[in-house]
Scaffold this motif. Sequence first.
Motif, PDB file in Angstrom:
ATOM      1  N   TRP C 210      36.287   9.255  21.545  1.00  0.00           N
ATOM      2  CA  TRP C 210      36.645   9.540  22.931  1.00  0.00           C
ATOM      3  C   TRP C 210      37.573   8.455  23.462  1.00  0.00           C
ATOM      4  CZ3 TRP C 210      32.578   9.889  27.462  1.00  0.00           C
ATOM      5  CH2 TRP C 210      33.121  10.659  28.497  1.00  0.00           C
ATOM      6  N   ARG C 211      38.782   8.834  23.857  1.00  0.00           N
ATOM      7  CA  ARG C 211      39.779   7.861  24.291  1.00  0.00           C
ATOM      8  C   ARG C 211      39.450   7.252  25.649  1.00  0.00           C
ATOM      9  NH1 ARG C 211      44.505   8.136  21.153  1.00  0.00           N
ATOM     10  NH2 ARG C 211      43.700   8.455  19.061  1.00  0.00           N
ATOM     11  N   ALA C 212      38.597   7.940  26.413  1.00  0.00           N
ATOM     12  CA  ALA C 212      38.318   7.479  27.781  1.00  0.00           C
ATOM     13  C   ALA C 212      37.636   6.117  27.795  1.00  0.00           C
ATOM     14  CB  ALA C 212      37.440   8.499  28.502  1.00  0.00           C
ATOM     15  N   GLY C 213      37.031   5.725  26.680  1.00  0.00           N
ATOM     16  CA  GLY C 213      36.409   4.410  26.631  1.00  0.00           C
ATOM     17  C   GLY C 213      34.924   4.483  26.366  1.00  0.00           C
ATOM     18  N   ALA C 214      34.246   3.413  26.786  1.00  0.00           N
ATOM     19  CA  ALA C 214      32.807   3.341  26.521  1.00  0.00           C
ATOM     20  C   ALA C 214      32.116   2.578  27.658  1.00  0.00           C
ATOM     21  CB  ALA C 214      32.565   2.698  25.164  1.00  0.00           C
ATOM     22  N   GLY C 215      31.050   1.838  27.327  1.00  0.00           N
ATOM     23  CA  GLY C 215      30.212   1.227  28.349  1.00  0.00           C
ATOM     24  C   GLY C 215      30.959   0.297  29.295  1.00  0.00           C
ATOM     25  N   ARG C 216      31.867  -0.479  28.763  1.00  0.00           N
ATOM     26  CA  ARG C 216      32.597  -1.432  29.608  1.00  0.00           C
ATOM     27  C   ARG C 216      33.449  -0.720  30.653  1.00  0.00           C
ATOM     28  NH1 ARG C 216      29.404  -5.279  28.492  1.00  0.00           N
ATOM     29  NH2 ARG C 216      29.906  -6.809  26.889  1.00  0.00           N
ATOM     30  N   GLN C 217      33.762   0.558  30.400  1.00  0.00           N
ATOM     31  CA  GLN C 217      34.503   1.354  31.382  1.00  0.00           C
ATOM     32  C   GLN C 217      33.548   2.215  32.219  1.00  0.00           C
ATOM     33  OE1 GLN C 217      35.683   1.325  27.943  1.00  0.00           O
ATOM     34  NE2 GLN C 217      36.827  -0.464  28.687  1.00  0.00           N
ATOM     35  N   GLY C 218      32.253   1.993  32.064  1.00  0.00           N
ATOM     36  CA  GLY C 218      31.283   2.769  32.839  1.00  0.00           C
ATOM     37  C   GLY C 218      31.008   4.137  32.242  1.00  0.00           C
ATOM     38  N   LEU C 219      31.354   4.317  30.979  1.00  0.00           N
ATOM     39  CA  LEU C 219      31.068   5.584  30.306  1.00  0.00           C
ATOM     40  C   LEU C 219      29.910   5.351  29.349  1.00  0.00           C
ATOM     41  CD1 LEU C 219      34.768   6.513  29.612  1.00  0.00           C
ATOM     42  CD2 LEU C 219      33.223   7.746  31.135  1.00  0.00           C
ATOM     43  N   HIS C 220      28.819   6.035  29.591  1.00  0.00           N
ATOM     44  CA  HIS C 220      27.604   5.744  28.832  1.00  0.00           C
ATOM     45  C   HIS C 220      27.167   6.920  27.973  1.00  0.00           C
ATOM     46  CE1 HIS C 220      27.173   1.812  30.637  1.00  0.00           C
ATOM     47  NE2 HIS C 220      27.638   2.358  31.735  1.00  0.00           N
ATOM     48  N   THR C 221      26.113   6.702  27.223  1.00  0.00           N
ATOM     49  CA  THR C 221      25.589   7.769  26.369  1.00  0.00           C
ATOM     50  C   THR C 221      24.476   8.492  27.127  1.00  0.00           C
ATOM     51  OG1 THR C 221      24.089   6.169  25.362  1.00  0.00           O
ATOM     52  CG2 THR C 221      26.173   6.555  24.240  1.00  0.00           C
ATOM     53  N   GLU C 222      24.125   9.663  26.688  1.00  0.00           N
ATOM     54  CA  GLU C 222      23.176  10.476  27.453  1.00  0.00           C
ATOM     55  C   GLU C 222      21.818   9.814  27.690  1.00  0.00           C
ATOM     56  OE1 GLU C 222      22.967  14.479  26.065  1.00  0.00           O
ATOM     57  OE2 GLU C 222      24.873  15.013  27.019  1.00  0.00           O
ATOM     58  N   PRO C 223      21.282   9.066  26.747  1.00  0.00           N
ATOM     59  CA  PRO C 223      19.955   8.468  27.018  1.00  0.00           C
ATOM     60  C   PRO C 223      19.954   7.485  28.190  1.00  0.00           C
ATOM     61  CG  PRO C 223      20.501   8.336  24.678  1.00  0.00           C
ATOM     62  CD  PRO C 223      21.739   8.800  25.379  1.00  0.00           C
ATOM     63  N   PHE C 224      21.131   7.018  28.598  1.00  0.00           N
ATOM     64  CA  PHE C 224      21.168   6.004  29.655  1.00  0.00           C
ATOM     65  C   PHE C 224      20.753   6.565  31.015  1.00  0.00           C
ATOM     66  CE2 PHE C 224      23.777   2.989  32.437  1.00  0.00           C
ATOM     67  CZ  PHE C 224      22.870   1.943  32.295  1.00  0.00           C
ATOM     68  N   GLY C 225      21.152   7.795  31.318  1.00  0.00           N
ATOM     69  CA  GLY C 225      20.830   8.394  32.614  1.00  0.00           C
ATOM     70  C   GLY C 225      19.327   8.449  32.876  1.00  0.00           C
ATOM     71  N   PRO C 226      18.561   9.034  31.965  1.00  0.00           N
ATOM     72  CA  PRO C 226      17.102   9.053  32.150  1.00  0.00           C
ATOM     73  C   PRO C 226      16.506   7.649  32.258  1.00  0.00           C
ATOM     74  CG  PRO C 226      17.742  10.614  30.452  1.00  0.00           C
ATOM     75  CD  PRO C 226      18.988   9.871  30.832  1.00  0.00           C
ATOM     76  N   MET C 227      17.054   6.695  31.486  1.00  0.00           N
ATOM     77  CA  MET C 227      16.544   5.330  31.574  1.00  0.00           C
ATOM     78  C   MET C 227      16.742   4.770  32.976  1.00  0.00           C
ATOM     79  SD  MET C 227      17.782   1.753  29.901  1.00  0.00           S
ATOM     80  CE  MET C 227      17.978   0.952  31.507  1.00  0.00           C
ATOM     81  N   LEU C 228      17.947   4.966  33.515  1.00  0.00           N
ATOM     82  CA  LEU C 228      18.231   4.466  34.858  1.00  0.00           C
ATOM     83  C   LEU C 228      17.387   5.180  35.903  1.00  0.00           C
ATOM     84  CD1 LEU C 228      21.998   3.896  35.632  1.00  0.00           C
ATOM     85  CD2 LEU C 228      20.168   2.227  35.342  1.00  0.00           C
ATOM     86  N   ALA C 229      17.218   6.491  35.741  1.00  0.00           N
ATOM     87  CA  ALA C 229      16.431   7.265  36.706  1.00  0.00           C
ATOM     88  C   ALA C 229      15.022   6.694  36.796  1.00  0.00           C
ATOM     89  CB  ALA C 229      16.392   8.734  36.294  1.00  0.00           C
ATOM     90  N   GLU C 230      14.462   6.379  35.644  1.00  0.00           N
ATOM     91  CA  GLU C 230      13.114   5.823  35.608  1.00  0.00           C
ATOM     92  C   GLU C 230      13.093   4.438  36.247  1.00  0.00           C
ATOM     93  OE1 GLU C 230      11.421   5.970  31.714  1.00  0.00           O
ATOM     94  OE2 GLU C 230       9.710   4.711  32.264  1.00  0.00           O
ATOM     95  N   MET C 231      14.078   3.632  35.890  1.00  0.00           N
ATOM     96  CA  MET C 231      14.118   2.260  36.389  1.00  0.00           C
ATOM     97  C   MET C 231      14.296   2.220  37.914  1.00  0.00           C
ATOM     98  SD  MET C 231      16.691  -0.757  35.105  1.00  0.00           S
ATOM     99  CE  MET C 231      17.950  -0.934  36.343  1.00  0.00           C
ATOM    100  N   GLN C 232      15.100   3.130  38.430  1.00  0.00           N
ATOM    101  CA  GLN C 232      15.494   3.020  39.838  1.00  0.00           C
ATOM    102  C   GLN C 232      14.645   3.842  40.806  1.00  0.00           C
ATOM    103  OE1 GLN C 232      19.664   4.167  39.678  1.00  0.00           O
ATOM    104  NE2 GLN C 232      20.304   2.037  39.290  1.00  0.00           N
ATOM    105  N   HIS C 233      13.857   4.784  40.287  1.00  0.00           N
ATOM    106  CA  HIS C 233      13.327   5.791  41.211  1.00  0.00           C
ATOM    107  C   HIS C 233      12.424   5.203  42.306  1.00  0.00           C
ATOM    108  CE1 HIS C 233       9.088   6.342  39.977  1.00  0.00           C
ATOM    109  NE2 HIS C 233       9.010   7.018  41.095  1.00  0.00           N
TER     110      HIS C 233
END
Lengths: 96, 326, 243
Positions: C210-233
């Motif tokens: 994917w040319r758009a980039g990766a984590g340093r550009q704020g593009l993450h993998t799918e498992p990250f969303g659920p992790m953040l949801a749990e951490m932040q809720h």
Amino acid sequence: MSSSTDWPLWEVFVRSRRGLSHTHAGSLHAPDAEMALRNARDLYTRRNEGVSIWVVPSSAITASSPDEKDPFFASAADKPYRHPTFYEIPEGVKHL
Amino acid sequence: METTAEGFEAAFDAAVAADERIEPRDWMPEAYRASLVRQIAQHAHSEIIGMQPEANWISRAPSLRRKAILMAKVQDEAGHGLYLYSAAETLGTGREELLDKLHTGRQKYSSIFNYPTLTWADVGAIGWLVDGAAITNQVPLCRCSYGPYARAMVRICKEESFHQRQGYELLLALSNGTPAQHEMAQDAVNRWWWPSLMMFGPPDDESAHSAQSMAWKIKRHSNDELRQRFVDICVPQAEALGLALPDPDLRWNEERGRHDFGAIDWAEFREVLKGNGPCNEQRITQRRRAHEEGAWVRDAAAAYATKRRAGSVPAEDGVRMMEATA
Amino acid sequence: MNDAPVTAPPRAAALALGDDALVLSHRLGEWAGHAPVLEEEVALANIALDLLGQARILLSLVGDEDELAYLREERAFRNLQLVEQPNGDFAQTIARQLYFSTYQLFLYRQLAAGDSAFTGLAAKAVKEVAYHQDHAAHWTLRLGDGTAESHERMARACGALWRYTGEMFEPVEGLEVDWRALEDSWRESVAGVLERATLTLPDGPRSGAWRAGAGRQGLHTEPFGPMLAEMQHLHRSHPGASW
């Protein structure tokens, strides 16, 4: 099911600060000496309790038997002249 | 030198009577040994199972400060379990054997951990009430007649002093916070108060092991005495928190100089003990699974150590003595 | 949430380093109560606590630590995709630790030797990180050269995480680092550990297509969303509350 290989037991000695001897802190399980050291560091010094650690396989320790209590230690107990308090010094004599 | 069985027993009795410590290689009555193994193992298991209800909130801790505190606390519980398994090991019972007994339900852990942590305030209630009750139980154990157990308890009590305070502070922040936070705190105290009182065990006249344990100085105070002490400590602490203790019969008794409190529901206690608590199955299943899923890791490390001893793998370089950088 | 474009140093750098530490600490915290042996409960928690300490210092350099941790959306996190990968089995966690702690070790050594807003922090962190690397290396040896099963699991984990290692060496704005040297040191060190562990350095692609980039550009993998949801809720459920 469960592991058949029980890791051996190690005794842990910690020097709490420079100038003091290592003293026995407890024991732990580890597969080998390197891991025993690291486990000891994590377990027994996580509140800054030490500057140096020894680990010794528990099986390598030879201990005096409590059954031999009397023959082993009794003879030392009856030699009070080994202790400074055995000697009477006139009052007022200093630096002795 | 007295080497007969009677001689050994007399020496043991004299040591206990003189408040001396019994050490691992001393002669001791088999029943004393068995009683200690049972108690230390149950204590160790409680530390390990007790990690679960609190670990349930590590991922959701609402501030980074609280997250760090909670992680450190749950870590301490693993450490305390290790100290206690080591103490049991000095009596000739290995950790693997004790874990096996835990996993197969042949040894127990404190029933308190069979209750769920439903809200963040439960983390505070556990710290304040559950750790508070545990400390009330444990401080006298620092003078237990068995040396290794007493020494483990000294270390544990020292380290645990922060556990109770962090729980209290957590509840205080909630109690003084928004109405929703206050309500969360009160709800947690309502749910944890009675189970905490049960932690001291059945009433003295029904306690199976108490009398002998007191005679051997494994135990120093009766269940009821410690429970009363705990209630008296908690009442003013609850007032300072601005939270109510859920007992309409709780009041100061001028004559006794202590608090009277309501009847404990021992039927619930016995049911939870029997395995019918809200989380019995869940706790033991998680513990068993962690152990089983970790078997290949433990086997790998043991296999590696065996290869190195056999000389087929070169020894790791590095010093044998580690001077920490602290 | 609306996040201002990340431009001015050291904000971008502090977020990159801070988010790496925060997210990995969170993942390691998930091991509590699940570790393969009790001694490892204590070890993993130590590492998690070190990382959380680093994260709190780094985030506090550029804002309120809790606002940054709990109120940013997924796209505003700047951590490497590597650190957000799920724990998997113990081999996967150790492979992640080896890759990341080796990276952090050489990165912080450079930062500690330099003169920037991160010098002091790096000087302290480098000692912690050296221990993390040591822990990962020792376990890599034991899993790689333990049993046939552990060897296979470790090889698979190293291979599976390899594709997340490329972005570690992309320059981060505001960090005075010789990225080329960092990459060389990292590769040499990791290859050395893997070789001693009877494993080989994977040779697949080191980034996604994917040319758009990766984590340093704020593009993450799918498992990250659920992790953040749990951490932040919980934090988000009580706006403005203090804890």
